[in-house]
Design a protein around this motif. Structure first.
Motif, PDB file in Angstrom:
ATOM      1  N   GLN A 508      -7.449   9.006  -3.719  1.00 52.81           N
ATOM      2  CA  GLN A 508      -8.133   9.888  -4.664  1.00 52.81           C
ATOM      3  C   GLN A 508      -9.029   9.039  -5.571  1.00 52.81           C
ATOM      4  OE1 GLN A 508      -8.006  13.160  -4.559  1.00 52.81           O
ATOM      5  NE2 GLN A 508      -6.443  13.176  -2.905  1.00 52.81           N
ATOM      6  N   ARG A 509     -10.256   9.515  -5.822  1.00 54.75           N
ATOM      7  CA  ARG A 509     -11.184   8.805  -6.695  1.00 54.75           C
ATOM      8  C   ARG A 509     -10.827   9.069  -8.154  1.00 54.75           C
ATOM      9  NH1 ARG A 509     -16.326  12.422  -4.705  1.00 54.75           N
ATOM     10  NH2 ARG A 509     -15.494  14.481  -5.321  1.00 54.75           N
ATOM     11  N   ASP A 510     -11.267   8.179  -9.023  1.00 52.39           N
ATOM     12  CA  ASP A 510     -10.898   8.286 -10.427  1.00 52.39           C
ATOM     13  C   ASP A 510     -11.780   9.263 -11.209  1.00 52.39           C
ATOM     14  OD1 ASP A 510     -13.133   6.730 -10.170  1.00 52.39           O
ATOM     15  OD2 ASP A 510     -12.637   5.418 -11.860  1.00 52.39           O
ATOM     16  N   LYS A 511     -12.842   9.750 -10.589  1.00 51.12           N
ATOM     17  CA  LYS A 511     -13.723  10.697 -11.288  1.00 51.12           C
ATOM     18  C   LYS A 511     -14.349  11.631 -10.265  1.00 51.12           C
ATOM     19  CE  LYS A 511     -17.281   7.092 -11.280  1.00 51.12           C
ATOM     20  NZ  LYS A 511     -18.203   6.278 -12.109  1.00 51.12           N
ATOM     21  N   GLU A 512     -14.869  12.730 -10.759  1.00 50.15           N
ATOM     22  CA  GLU A 512     -15.391  13.752  -9.864  1.00 50.15           C
ATOM     23  C   GLU A 512     -16.724  13.352  -9.248  1.00 50.15           C
ATOM     24  OE1 GLU A 512     -14.045  16.455  -8.784  1.00 50.15           O
ATOM     25  OE2 GLU A 512     -12.191  16.259  -9.931  1.00 50.15           O
ATOM     26  N   ASP A 513     -17.672  12.949 -10.090  1.00 46.22           N
ATOM     27  CA  ASP A 513     -19.020  12.624  -9.609  1.00 46.22           C
ATOM     28  C   ASP A 513     -19.126  11.135  -9.337  1.00 46.22           C
ATOM     29  OD1 ASP A 513     -19.712  15.294  -9.972  1.00 46.22           O
ATOM     30  OD2 ASP A 513     -20.331  14.950 -12.068  1.00 46.22           O
ATOM     31  N   LEU A 514     -19.563  10.799  -8.144  1.00 49.12           N
ATOM     32  CA  LEU A 514     -19.717   9.404  -7.735  1.00 49.12           C
ATOM     33  C   LEU A 514     -21.180   9.094  -7.489  1.00 49.12           C
ATOM     34  CD1 LEU A 514     -16.795   8.987  -5.152  1.00 49.12           C
ATOM     35  CD2 LEU A 514     -16.786   8.416  -7.588  1.00 49.12           C
ATOM     36  N   ASP A 554      -0.407   9.777  -5.651  1.00 42.49           N
ATOM     37  CA  ASP A 554      -1.684   9.438  -5.018  1.00 42.49           C
ATOM     38  C   ASP A 554      -2.077   7.991  -5.310  1.00 42.49           C
ATOM     39  OD1 ASP A 554      -1.889  12.003  -4.038  1.00 42.49           O
ATOM     40  OD2 ASP A 554      -3.015  12.734  -5.787  1.00 42.49           O
ATOM     41  N   ILE A 555      -2.989   7.474  -4.462  1.00 43.80           N
ATOM     42  CA  ILE A 555      -3.562   6.140  -4.652  1.00 43.80           C
ATOM     43  C   ILE A 555      -4.935   6.325  -5.298  1.00 43.80           C
ATOM     44  CG2 ILE A 555      -4.355   4.045  -3.517  1.00 43.80           C
ATOM     45  CD1 ILE A 555      -2.333   4.564  -1.310  1.00 43.80           C
ATOM     46  N   ILE A 556      -5.091   5.785  -6.509  1.00 43.82           N
ATOM     47  CA  ILE A 556      -6.333   5.963  -7.271  1.00 43.82           C
ATOM     48  C   ILE A 556      -7.300   4.850  -6.904  1.00 43.82           C
ATOM     49  CG2 ILE A 556      -7.309   6.226  -9.559  1.00 43.82           C
ATOM     50  CD1 ILE A 556      -5.313   8.403  -8.712  1.00 43.82           C
ATOM     51  N   VAL A 557      -8.547   5.218  -6.595  1.00 42.38           N
ATOM     52  CA  VAL A 557      -9.603   4.270  -6.236  1.00 42.38           C
ATOM     53  C   VAL A 557     -10.604   4.203  -7.377  1.00 42.38           C
ATOM     54  CG1 VAL A 557     -11.365   3.650  -4.544  1.00 42.38           C
ATOM     55  CG2 VAL A 557      -9.285   4.872  -3.814  1.00 42.38           C
ATOM     56  N   THR A 558     -10.791   3.000  -7.923  1.00 45.40           N
ATOM     57  CA  THR A 558     -11.807   2.758  -8.953  1.00 45.40           C
ATOM     58  C   THR A 558     -12.837   1.778  -8.417  1.00 45.40           C
ATOM     59  OG1 THR A 558     -10.533   0.938  -9.923  1.00 45.40           O
ATOM     60  CG2 THR A 558     -10.109   3.152 -10.781  1.00 45.40           C
ATOM     61  N   THR A 573      -0.162  -2.556  -8.535  1.00 43.25           N
ATOM     62  CA  THR A 573       0.971  -1.893  -7.880  1.00 43.25           C
ATOM     63  C   THR A 573       1.726  -0.980  -8.831  1.00 43.25           C
ATOM     64  OG1 THR A 573       2.343  -3.833  -8.371  1.00 43.25           O
ATOM     65  CG2 THR A 573       1.248  -3.778  -6.233  1.00 43.25           C
ATOM     66  N   PHE A 574       1.665  -1.257 -10.142  1.00 42.16           N
ATOM     67  CA  PHE A 574       2.412  -0.423 -11.087  1.00 42.16           C
ATOM     68  C   PHE A 574       1.862   1.003 -11.121  1.00 42.16           C
ATOM     69  CE2 PHE A 574       3.312   1.282 -15.332  1.00 42.16           C
ATOM     70  CZ  PHE A 574       4.683   1.125 -15.371  1.00 42.16           C
ATOM     71  N   GLY A 575       0.551   1.141 -10.996  1.00 38.75           N
ATOM     72  CA  GLY A 575      -0.054   2.470 -11.053  1.00 38.75           C
ATOM     73  C   GLY A 575      -0.666   2.927  -9.760  1.00 38.75           C
ATOM     74  N   ASN A 576      -0.380   2.240  -8.621  1.00 35.59           N
ATOM     75  CA  ASN A 576      -0.942   2.601  -7.318  1.00 35.59           C
ATOM     76  C   ASN A 576      -2.464   2.735  -7.399  1.00 35.59           C
ATOM     77  OD1 ASN A 576       1.675   2.645  -6.456  1.00 35.59           O
ATOM     78  ND2 ASN A 576       1.787   4.858  -6.136  1.00 35.59           N
ATOM     79  N   THR A 577      -3.103   1.703  -7.966  1.00 34.68           N
ATOM     80  CA  THR A 577      -4.547   1.744  -8.181  1.00 34.68           C
ATOM     81  C   THR A 577      -5.192   0.557  -7.472  1.00 34.68           C
ATOM     82  OG1 THR A 577      -4.198   2.739 -10.344  1.00 34.68           O
ATOM     83  CG2 THR A 577      -6.372   1.809  -9.913  1.00 34.68           C
ATOM     84  N   ILE A 578      -6.391   0.786  -6.920  1.00 29.12           N
ATOM     85  CA  ILE A 578      -7.143  -0.272  -6.262  1.00 29.12           C
ATOM     86  C   ILE A 578      -8.571  -0.250  -6.766  1.00 29.12           C
ATOM     87  CG2 ILE A 578      -7.590   1.216  -4.264  1.00 29.12           C
ATOM     88  CD1 ILE A 578      -7.745  -1.352  -2.570  1.00 29.12           C
ATOM     89  N   GLU A 579      -9.113  -1.442  -7.089  1.00 32.27           N
ATOM     90  CA  GLU A 579     -10.499  -1.602  -7.537  1.00 32.27           C
ATOM     91  C   GLU A 579     -11.329  -2.175  -6.409  1.00 32.27           C
ATOM     92  OE1 GLU A 579     -11.002  -3.739 -11.145  1.00 32.27           O
ATOM     93  OE2 GLU A 579      -9.169  -2.938 -12.078  1.00 32.27           O
ATOM     94  N   LEU A 580     -12.479  -1.554  -6.147  1.00 28.56           N
ATOM     95  CA  LEU A 580     -13.368  -1.984  -5.078  1.00 28.56           C
ATOM     96  C   LEU A 580     -14.765  -2.207  -5.638  1.00 28.56           C
ATOM     97  CD1 LEU A 580     -12.303   0.480  -2.221  1.00 28.56           C
ATOM     98  CD2 LEU A 580     -11.579  -1.902  -2.534  1.00 28.56           C
ATOM     99  N   SER A 581     -15.444  -3.195  -5.057  1.00 26.64           N
ATOM    100  CA  SER A 581     -16.816  -3.473  -5.457  1.00 26.64           C
ATOM    101  C   SER A 581     -17.772  -2.560  -4.706  1.00 26.64           C
ATOM    102  CB  SER A 581     -17.160  -4.935  -5.188  1.00 26.64           C
ATOM    103  OG  SER A 581     -18.522  -5.193  -5.444  1.00 26.64           O
ATOM    104  N   THR A 582     -18.870  -2.200  -5.354  1.00 20.55           N
ATOM    105  CA  THR A 582     -19.884  -1.330  -4.734  1.00 20.55           C
ATOM    106  C   THR A 582     -21.064  -2.118  -4.177  1.00 20.55           C
ATOM    107  OG1 THR A 582     -20.954  -1.027  -6.885  1.00 20.55           O
ATOM    108  CG2 THR A 582     -19.275   0.595  -6.227  1.00 20.55           C
ATOM    109  N   THR A 583     -20.912  -3.454  -4.034  1.00 18.51           N
ATOM    110  CA  THR A 583     -22.032  -4.289  -3.581  1.00 18.51           C
ATOM    111  C   THR A 583     -21.985  -4.578  -2.082  1.00 18.51           C
ATOM    112  OG1 THR A 583     -20.789  -6.300  -4.142  1.00 18.51           O
ATOM    113  CG2 THR A 583     -22.211  -5.352  -5.849  1.00 18.51           C
ATOM    114  N   TYR A 584     -21.086  -3.901  -1.334  1.00 22.43           N
ATOM    115  CA  TYR A 584     -21.034  -4.118   0.116  1.00 22.43           C
ATOM    116  C   TYR A 584     -22.247  -3.449   0.754  1.00 22.43           C
ATOM    117  CZ  TYR A 584     -16.176  -5.513  -0.606  1.00 22.43           C
ATOM    118  OH  TYR A 584     -15.030  -6.138  -1.027  1.00 22.43           O
TER     119      TYR A 584
END
Length: 609
Positions: A508-514, A554-558, A573-584
Motif C-alpha cells: 500500500q502506498r503512503d498517499k493517494e496521489d503519486l 499492510d506493507i507501506i511503501v514510501t 521492520t517495526f512498522g512494515n515500511t519500505i523506502e524506495l528511490s524514484t531515480t530508477y
C-alpha cells in the motif's frame, strides 16, 4: 667421423647401387651389392626409440619438504611463540624430510605422526597450511587430495601443520645410545628412504619418475616411537630398583604404601552396587580376596583399606549422558569431592521440550505461527499421534523431496503414463534410498507415496514430537493447541504462506496521489515481487517485516529521491515500511539492485537508518 664425411659415403653408396642396377649381368654384381648394403647398414644413423623423452624439465618422485608443527589453531605466524620450539613444536628433529609424491593423504598423515610422536596429533587432528607473502604472515589452509597436489600448491615453502585444538607442551625425548643398544626385544623396523626422515645431505631429490607401475608404499615403524617406548621402560626399571630397596626396610615402614612394579600391580575392579533405580549408580572399590591378585603385596591391601577409611558420606553427582567427561571434570574442581563416596545420577535433559516452550511462547507473543514447521509434525506435536490425513502427508512429502524428485513425483501422481523410462528409473532409485524395494507402478504408486510419507514424515519423528509436546504448558495446550484440527491447520498454513499475489495485495502506498516517478517505482516493485521465487519471496518479507510469514498488516511503501551510492531500499521492520528511490530509469536496474540487497548479509543487520 664428421657429418660431411658420412654424407659423402652415403652419396657414393647411392652411385654404386645405381651402377649395379644398370649392369646386372656383371659377375661381380652380387658381391658389390652385398658390399653396398653392409656399408649402408654400418653407417646408418642410429636413433633410440625405446626411451623417448618428453619436453620440459623431468619430474621427480620425491619432494624435499620442510614441516613445521604449530601448537594451536592460529591465523597468523605472529601468534607462534619461540618458546614452543623447546617443547617439541616447529620442525621435526630430522630437519628437512623427503616425501613421496605418490603418497595418499592417509600415508602422509602416518608419516607426520612418526615425525612428532610426542604429540597426540591422532586425537586432535590437523590441517595443512602455507604462509602468505606479506608482513602479516597470514596462514592459508591448503586442501589437497594427495602429496602431489600439496607439493604443487606449497612448492618450496614450509608445510605448516595446524592442529584442530591446542596441544599441551611436552619436552623433547632424549635417549642415550646405551639405552638403545640395551633394548633387544624391540622389533627392528624395515628402513625405507621415502618414509624415514633423514638429514638433508642423505636425501635423494633427483630421481626421475619412470614408466613402472606405481607401488603402494606404507610408512614404516618410526624410531621416535621406539625412543618414547625405551624412555618409558627405563622409568619402569628405575621405579623397580627403588621398590627392591624399599622391600628391605618394609618392617620399619609398615605404614607406608609400597609401590610395586608394573607386573605386580593389583587389579582393583570398580564394580557397581545395586542401583536404586535405572538412573542411579553406586561405585565402590572391590578389594575382596577373590578380586585381588594372589601376587599382590600385603602392604597394597592395607593401603587400599586405608583409602576406603578416608571416604565419608555419599554425595549425589548428576551428569549428562552426552557430556559425561565434561560434567565429571567440572565436579572434580571441588577438592572436597575426593573424600566422599559417589552416587551417580544420569540427567535426561533434552533440548526438544525447550523448543516446545519457544513454540508456544513465540506464538503467544507475535500471534503468528511458524509455518516452516511440517504440518504433519505439528499435528503430532498437538495430538501426540501420527497424522493420518493422506493429502497433508503427500503435500509435506513433496516439500521434503528434492526439486527433481518433486517434479517427477507430481507428474506420476497426475498421470503415471506420462513418465519416461528415465523418470521411472529415478523414482525406483528414490524408493531404494528410502528403503522401499517395490517397483513403482501406475495402480500402486499413490499408495506407495502415502506409505512413504507416513513413515518418513509422521512415524519417524513421532518421538521427537512428543518431546516437544512436553514443553508446551498445559494451560496453552487446553486453550489453543488442542482445539486445532486438521482443517484448521490447512487454513492457517494457507493464510500465512506467502505467494507473489498475496504479497502484492499487501503493498500500500503512503498517499493517494503519486507523481509519475513514484507511480513508476511502485509498478517496478510489484513486477519485481511477481518475478520472485519462493526462497527470494521469503527473503523479501524478512527484509521488510522481519518475519517469513505473510503479515497481518499492510506493507507501506514510501518514496525518496536518493541517487548514486545512497540509492538503496531501506526497510523499517517495526512498522512494515519500505523506502524506495524514484531515480530508477529502467525496471532492469531496479530488479538488479534489489536482488543484490536481498542476497547481501549486511542488508539484514540492524542499523539506525
Amino acid at each position: 667421423m664428421s657429418s660431411s664425411a658420412l654424407n659423402q659415403l652415403r652419396n657414393l653408396a647411392r652411385e654404386v647401387r645405381s651402377t649395379l642396377q644398370e649392369d646386372e649381368e656383371d659377375q661381380f654384381a652380387p658381391a658389390a651389392t652385398n658390399l653396398v648394403q653392409t656399408t649402408a647398414r654400418l653407417f646408418r644413423r642410429r636413433t633410440n626409440v625405446t626411451t623417448p623423452r618428453g619436453r620440459g624439465r623431468p619430474s621427480f618422485r620425491h619432494w624435499r619438504a620442510r614441516l613445521f608443527l604449530l601448537n594451536k589453531p592460529m591465523s597468523t605466524l605472529k601468534e607462534f611463540k619461540r618458546d614452543c620450539l623447546d617443547n617439541g613444536f616447529g620442525p621435526p628433529g630430522s630437519g628437512t624430510v623427503s616425501l613421496d609424491r605418490r603418497w595418499s593423504l592417509p600415508q602422509l598423515e602416518d608419516f607426520i605422526y612418526q615425525c612428532y610422536p610426542q604429540h597426540p596429533l591422532q586425537l586432535v587432528g590437523f590441517q595443512y597450511a602455507k604462509c602468505l607473502k606479506g608482513a602479516k604472515r597470514e596462514l592459508q589452509i591448503v586442501n589437497s587430495n594427495n602429496v602431489t597436489d600439496l607439493a604443487s600448491t606449497i612448492r618450496a615453502g614450509k608445510v605448516y601443520i595446524v592442529p584442530n585444538r591446542e596441544i599441551p607442551a611436552t619436552q623433547r625425548t632424549n635417549v642415550s645410545q646405551h639405552e638403545l643398544d640395551d633394548e633387544e626385544d624391540l622389533p627392528t623396523p624395515t628402513v625405507s628412504p621415502p618414509h624415514t626422515p633423514s638429514p638433508p645431505n642423505e636425501l635423494e631429490d633427483t630421481v626421475p619418475l619412470t614408466d613402472s607401475p606405481i607401488e603402494t608404499v606404507s610408512p614404516v615403524i618410526s624410531f621416535r616411537r621406539q625412543i618414547a617406548s625405551i624412555a618409558a621402560r627405563a622409568t619402569i626399571r628405575e621405579a623397580a630398583e627403588q621398590i627392591l630397596v624399599s622391600d628391605e626396610d618394609e618392617s620399619s615402614h609398615s605404614n607406608d604404601v609400597i609401590a610395586t612394579t608394573a607386573d605386580e600391580i593389583a587389579h582393583v575392579d570398580v564394580v557397581p552396587l545395586a542401583a536404586e533405580d535405572n538412573d542411579t549408580l553406586h561405585l565402590r572399590l572391590d578389594t575382596t580376596e577373590e578380586n585381588v591378585s594372589a601376587q599382590t603385596e600385603p602392604g597394597v591391601n592395607e593401603g587400599l583399606e586405608h583409602l576406603q577409611m578416608f571416604l565419608g558420606d555419599n554425595k549425589e553427582l548428576t551428569v549428562r549422558r552426552q557430556s559425561i567427561l565434561t560434567d565429571v571434570i567440572q565436579a572434580y574442581e571441588d577438592p572436597q569431592l575426593v573424600g566422599q563416596r559417589l552416587v551417580i545420577r544420569f540427567s535426561e535433559s533434552s533440548i526438544f521440550p525447550i523448543l516446545g516452550r519457544i513454540l508456544t511462547h513465540g506464538t503467544a507473543l507475535t500471534g503468528v505461527f511458524p509455518i516452516r514447521l511440517c504440518r504433519s509434525s505439528v499435528f503430532s506435536i498437538i495430538h501426540g499421534t501420527p497424522c493420518e490425513d493422506e493429502e497433508m502427508l503427500l503435500s509435506d512429502l513433496l516439500i521434503y523431496l528434492t526439486d527433481f524428485e518433486r517434479q517427477v513425483s507430481k507428474t506420476a501422481l497426475e498421470d503415471f503414463n506420462k513418465l519416461t523410462p528415465r523418470m521411472i528409473n529415478h523414482l525406483t532409485d528414490m524408493f531404494i534410498k528410502f528403503g522401499v524395494s517395490i517397483l513403482p507402478k501406475a495402480d500402486t504408486f499413490r499408495q506407495l507415496m502415502v506409505n512413504l510419507a507416513r513413515s518418513e514424515i509422521a512415524i519417524k519423528p513421532l518421538f521427537l514430537c512428543t518431546q516437544i509436546r512436553q514443553g508446551i504448558l498445559s494451560l496453552h495446550m487446553d486453550s489453543f493447541w488442542s482445539i486445532l484440527t486438521t482443517s484448521d491447520l490447512k487454513t492457517l498454513y494457507q493464510n500465512l504462506n506467502p505467494t507473489p499475489q498475496t504479497v502484492v495485495d499487501k503493498l500500500q502506498r503512503d498517499k493517494e496521489d503519486l507523481r509519475p516517478q513514484e507511480a513508476n517505482t511502485l509498478y517496478y516493485l510489484k513486477d519485481f515481487v511477481y518475478s520472485l521465487n519462493s526462497d527470494d519471496l521469503v527473503l523479501f518479507l524478512v527484509f521488510i517485516t522481519g518475519s517469513d510469514v505473510l503479515p497481518r498488516d499492510d506493507i507501506i511503501v514510501t518514496f525518496n529521491t536518493r541517487s548514486g551510492m545512497l540509492r538503496v531500499p531501506v526497510a523499517h521492520t517495526f512498522g512494515n515500511t519500505i523506502e524506495l528511490s524514484t531515480t530508477y530509469e529502467t525496471i532492469q536496474d531496479f530488479k538488479r539492485e534489489f536482488l543484490l540487497v536481498l542476497h547481501s548479509q549486511e542488508a539484514f543487520q540492524m542499523s539506525m537508518a
